[in-house]
Write a protein that holds these residues in place. Structure first.
Motif, PDB file in Angstrom:
ATOM      1  N   MET A 207       0.846  -1.193   0.000  1.00 49.55           N
ATOM      2  CA  MET A 207       0.000   0.000   0.000  1.00 49.55           C
ATOM      3  C   MET A 207       0.876   1.234   0.000  1.00 49.55           C
ATOM      4  SD  MET A 207      -3.198  -0.400   2.587  1.00 49.55           S
ATOM      5  CE  MET A 207      -4.066   1.170   2.445  1.00 49.55           C
ATOM      6  N   LEU A 208       0.542   2.176  -0.853  1.00 51.33           N
ATOM      7  CA  LEU A 208       1.213   3.468  -0.769  1.00 51.33           C
ATOM      8  C   LEU A 208       0.805   4.117   0.558  1.00 51.33           C
ATOM      9  CD1 LEU A 208       1.149   5.026  -4.352  1.00 51.33           C
ATOM     10  CD2 LEU A 208       2.974   3.815  -3.176  1.00 51.33           C
ATOM     11  N   ASP A 245      -2.208   1.401   9.702  1.00 57.34           N
ATOM     12  CA  ASP A 245      -3.188   0.597  10.436  1.00 57.34           C
ATOM     13  C   ASP A 245      -3.221  -0.824   9.897  1.00 57.34           C
ATOM     14  OD1 ASP A 245      -4.346   2.342  12.294  1.00 57.34           O
ATOM     15  OD2 ASP A 245      -5.661   3.241  10.794  1.00 57.34           O
ATOM     16  N   LEU A 246      -3.317  -0.923   8.573  1.00 55.39           N
ATOM     17  CA  LEU A 246      -3.503  -2.239   7.961  1.00 55.39           C
ATOM     18  C   LEU A 246      -2.244  -3.088   8.077  1.00 55.39           C
ATOM     19  CD1 LEU A 246      -5.654  -1.069   4.979  1.00 55.39           C
ATOM     20  CD2 LEU A 246      -6.392  -2.367   6.949  1.00 55.39           C
ATOM     21  N   LEU A 247      -1.095  -2.427   8.126  1.00 55.08           N
ATOM     22  CA  LEU A 247       0.151  -3.166   8.360  1.00 55.08           C
ATOM     23  C   LEU A 247       0.130  -3.733   9.778  1.00 55.08           C
ATOM     24  CD1 LEU A 247       2.904  -3.841   6.981  1.00 55.08           C
ATOM     25  CD2 LEU A 247       3.847  -1.892   8.217  1.00 55.08           C
ATOM     26  N   ASP A 248      -0.287  -2.890  10.746  1.00 54.36           N
ATOM     27  CA  ASP A 248      -0.440  -3.337  12.136  1.00 54.36           C
ATOM     28  C   ASP A 248      -1.371  -4.525  12.250  1.00 54.36           C
ATOM     29  OD1 ASP A 248       1.116  -1.483  13.332  1.00 54.36           O
ATOM     30  OD2 ASP A 248      -0.517  -0.265  14.153  1.00 54.36           O
ATOM     31  N   ASP A 253       1.391  -6.272   3.513  1.00 55.61           N
ATOM     32  CA  ASP A 253       2.766  -6.691   3.761  1.00 55.61           C
ATOM     33  C   ASP A 253       3.741  -5.539   3.899  1.00 55.61           C
ATOM     34  OD1 ASP A 253       2.495  -9.704   3.327  1.00 55.61           O
ATOM     35  OD2 ASP A 253       1.498  -8.829   1.601  1.00 55.61           O
ATOM     36  N   GLU A 254       3.438  -4.412   3.250  1.00 54.18           N
ATOM     37  CA  GLU A 254       4.417  -3.329   3.271  1.00 54.18           C
ATOM     38  C   GLU A 254       3.743  -2.000   2.951  1.00 54.18           C
ATOM     39  OE1 GLU A 254       8.041  -4.172   1.156  1.00 54.18           O
ATOM     40  OE2 GLU A 254       8.483  -2.042   0.866  1.00 54.18           O
ATOM     41  N   VAL A 255       4.226  -0.958   3.617  1.00 53.39           N
ATOM     42  CA  VAL A 255       3.787   0.393   3.293  1.00 53.39           C
ATOM     43  C   VAL A 255       4.877   1.032   2.435  1.00 53.39           C
ATOM     44  CG1 VAL A 255       3.160   2.662   4.199  1.00 53.39           C
ATOM     45  CG2 VAL A 255       2.555   0.591   5.480  1.00 53.39           C
ATOM     46  N   VAL A 256       4.516   1.496   1.255  1.00 52.24           N
ATOM     47  CA  VAL A 256       5.489   2.112   0.351  1.00 52.24           C
ATOM     48  C   VAL A 256       5.457   3.628   0.585  1.00 52.24           C
ATOM     49  CG1 VAL A 256       6.140   2.467  -2.052  1.00 52.24           C
ATOM     50  CG2 VAL A 256       5.142   0.278  -1.329  1.00 52.24           C
ATOM     51  N   ASN A 273       9.856   4.457  -5.552  1.00 49.43           N
ATOM     52  CA  ASN A 273       9.687   3.628  -4.356  1.00 49.43           C
ATOM     53  C   ASN A 273       8.842   2.385  -4.657  1.00 49.43           C
ATOM     54  OD1 ASN A 273      11.071   5.624  -3.068  1.00 49.43           O
ATOM     55  ND2 ASN A 273       9.292   6.504  -2.014  1.00 49.43           N
ATOM     56  N   LEU A 274       7.817   2.591  -5.460  1.00 47.93           N
ATOM     57  CA  LEU A 274       6.930   1.478  -5.794  1.00 47.93           C
ATOM     58  C   LEU A 274       7.679   0.444  -6.638  1.00 47.93           C
ATOM     59  CD1 LEU A 274       4.110   0.300  -5.578  1.00 47.93           C
ATOM     60  CD2 LEU A 274       3.400   1.696  -7.524  1.00 47.93           C
ATOM     61  N   ARG A 275       8.491   0.934  -7.575  1.00 47.91           N
ATOM     62  CA  ARG A 275       9.261   0.028  -8.420  1.00 47.91           C
ATOM     63  C   ARG A 275      10.187  -0.862  -7.565  1.00 47.91           C
ATOM     64  NH1 ARG A 275      11.730   0.487 -13.577  1.00 47.91           N
ATOM     65  NH2 ARG A 275      10.929   2.598 -13.726  1.00 47.91           N
TER      66      ARG A 275
END
Lengths: 320, 285
Positions: A207-208, A245-248, A253-256, A273-275
């Motif tokens: 997720m960005l 929140d969703l990572l918690d 899996d990851e916040v970009v 960053n996304l790449r």
């Protein structure tokens, strides 16, 4: 009283309490902790809402923007082969770091005319059937699949219901559980409900930073539970829909990271960053045997949920 | 419950307090407006003896409508909803849960069990609309998934009877994820070559309709059902379209190829027995 006033008032109380504790040598740590928690809870409201607004920012990069920035070439495919071509979903074959991948994403449009044609990324049955078709292509040719989520939700309309939007979403979810190639999902803006999830069943979900992902829009939730759409900021906080929140919660899996101010202020930096994240996850997944990928994906989602009294079966991720 | 539902002529809502009063001898039918003898309605499986309108069925009533007498063995897991988000709107979620438990006498909205239908062993899952709109959170996802596991292991057909407004908002993203979880469990049924009949009643909407309820090998709508993804109000507000009078009714679903058959409540049991008789069970694919 606004939320800001309330926070200020609570902060004052906290300061008084600390002063009182210092001067009288009394232990009030329990009270302080309680107040601090309250402040944190309340101040999260405006922050969650700010993120929802950022996720919806009119100049936020769309799926096609990211495809332009990330892919060396993109060959768009059209149509669901059944009825039509839904512009709210784009997809096709692309070259990513020298390899062919299948890509699918919601498309909101980059100007008012496009927004209208794409219905702001609210896809109908033809969109989800096109998505399934393109992902099927990836599966057949052993191509990794990347999906981009950016929709307020599936299109709520008479024709969508007539053509069974519910069944189309269910089929798309089911289809993604069968794909034998790696699937990486990136929530780049709005992750609105079933219309987002329909292309969100991935081996990895990224997720960005300023994207949101939720079972219902904050407005819809506020209308039903508070009886007032105006309470959307509170609903946004209660739903815990931001990327951190969703990572918690263990759902992504990851916040970009996005550039300060949001992805729209520097799309190239956001894409960079996304790449990096996409490449890293695709590389990891390439090591997994295809049949095992399906099992892992199934177990991942099979384990989602939290109940009381059945801890042992809950949150089984990747068969842990 | 995510999708709002609305009252229709054919399917009447009985005020919950009336249902709750065990002593009340009479109930008012919202279809014909008559006071009808409560026991008579119960005997007729929630069909108004005067006008034929359908009353809501509790999960228990639904089960006794469908299965061979005394054949139902409850295998629901002993789980209740948690509050993973610490969700509070006008009221805390835990308070709503407690109230629903007190009012219905059920620990949660889903009842699953082994049963027989016309002597065929089946695994049956039923949702109870009285319990927070029969909405799907982590508990329903787990109950349905476990039910499908049992069906796959024992090679018993799986029958799901839905009465649900959709996802349980109070569990946020976890309730959304149950759409995938149940679909993942459904894969095991497919692998085991076990038939799955999805029965949609009033209402089958939102996230449940857009996942497990739409993944049956056969889809049957109970007469009077409400079937659809988005709520009427949302559609009207978003599109400004005027909705046809039969919108999202069982007839609408049938006309648009969304369900295979429409069946009256009193014929549902024999319909299920008949459709299941056509399926070979547990052949390796």
């Amino acid at each position: 009283m606004t939320i800001e006033d309330l926070i200020a008032e609570l902060q004052n109380k906290l300061a008084e309490l600390r002063k009182f504790a210092r001067e009288n040598g009394r232990d009030v740590s329990a009270e302080i902790a309680e107040l601090e928690e309250k402040v944190a809870r309340i101040s999260w409201g405006p922050r969650a809402w700010e993120q929802v607004k950022l996720a919806r920012h009119p100049s936020r990069p769309t799926t096609l923007d990211y495809l332009d920035l990330l892919m060396d070439d993109f060959y768009e495919l059209h149509g669901d082969r059944l009825y039509g071509d839904d512009k709210a979903i784009v997809g096709g074959l692309a070259k990513f770091e020298g390899r062919t991948v299948a890509v699918v994403g919601h498309q909101k449009g980059r100007n008012p005319a496009e927004n209208h044609a794409c219905r702001y990324g609210m896809a109908g049955p033809a969109g989800y059937r096109k998505a399934a078709r393109i992902m099927g292509l990836g599966d057949r040719f052993g191509l990794p699949i990347i999906t981009f989520i950016d929709t307020p939700g599936a299109y709520p309309g008479i024709e969508a219901e007539e053509r069974n939007i519910g069944g189309a979403i269910a089929d798309s979810i089911y289809n993604m559980l069968r794909l034998r190639t790696p699937v990486v999902v990136a929530v780049i803006g709005e992750g609105g409900s079933g219309g987002a999830l329909a292309i969100g069943v991935g081996d990895r979900v990224l997720m960005l930073e300023n994207a949101y992902y939720s079972v219902i829009s904050p407005e819809g939730c506020a209308a039903i539970l508070w009886g007032d759409r105006g309470r959307a900021p509170e609903a946004a906080a209660a739903l815990r829909l931001t990327a951190p929140d969703l990572l918690d919660l263990g759902v992504i899996d990851e916040v970009v990271q996005e550039p300060a101010g949001g992805a729209h202020t520097a799309p190239k930096a956001a894409a960079r960053n996304l790449r990096e994240a996409l490449l890293r996850h695709l590389d990891e997944l390439r090591a997994v045997v295809p049949g095992e990928l399906v099992n892992q994906r199934r177990r991942r989602f099979r384990g989602m949920g939290i109940c009381e009294g059945a801890v042992e079966t809950m949150r089984l991720r990747n068969g842990e | 419950m995510k999708i709002s539902w609305f009252r229709r002529q054919q399917y009447v809502q009985v005020k919950l307090d009336q249902r709750g009063e065990q002593g009340a001898l009479w109930v008012k039918c919202a279809g014909c407006g008559d006071l009808v003898f409560r026991e008579r309605v119960r005997e007729k499986h929630g069909v108004c003896p005067r006008c034929g309108a359908y009353f809501f069925l509790t999960a228990q009533e639904r089960i006794s409508l469908l299965v061979d007498e005394d054949s139902f063995v409850d295998v629901s897991r002993p789980i209740v909803a948690a509050d993973p988000l610490g969700f509070t709107d006008c009221r805390p979620y835990l308070e709503r849960l407690k109230e629903a438990q007190d009012r219905t006498g059920l620990p949660n909205e889903t009842v699953v069990g082994r049963a027989r239908m016309g002597n065929t062993p089946v695994v049956l899952a039923v949702t109870d609309f009285r319990f927070i709109g029969g909405s799907m959170g982590s508990v329903m996802g787990e109950q349905l998934s476990c039910a499908m596991d049992i069906a796959a292991q024992e090679l018993s057909p799986f029958v799901l009877v839905s009465s649900t407004g959709g996802a349980r908002m109070q569990e946020g993203i976890f309730s959304l994820m149950q759409m995938v979880k149940t679909a993942a469990a459904r894969r095991d049924l497919e692998r085991a070559c076990v038939p799955f009949v999805s029965v949609m009643t009033y209402p089958t909407t939102g996230g449940v309709f857009a996942s497990i309820a739409s993944l049956g090998d056969v889809a049957i709508a109970e007469k009077g059902a409400l079937i659809g993804f988005a709520g009427r109000r949302v559609i009207e507000q978003t599109t400004g379209e005027r909705l046809p009078s039969d919108f999202q009714t069982e007839a609408f679903a049938f006309d648009h190829g969304i369900v295979d058959r429409v069946v009256e409540r009193t014929k549902l049991r024999e319909e299920l027995i008949r459709v299941l008789s056509f399926f070979p069970v547990g052949r390796s694919p």
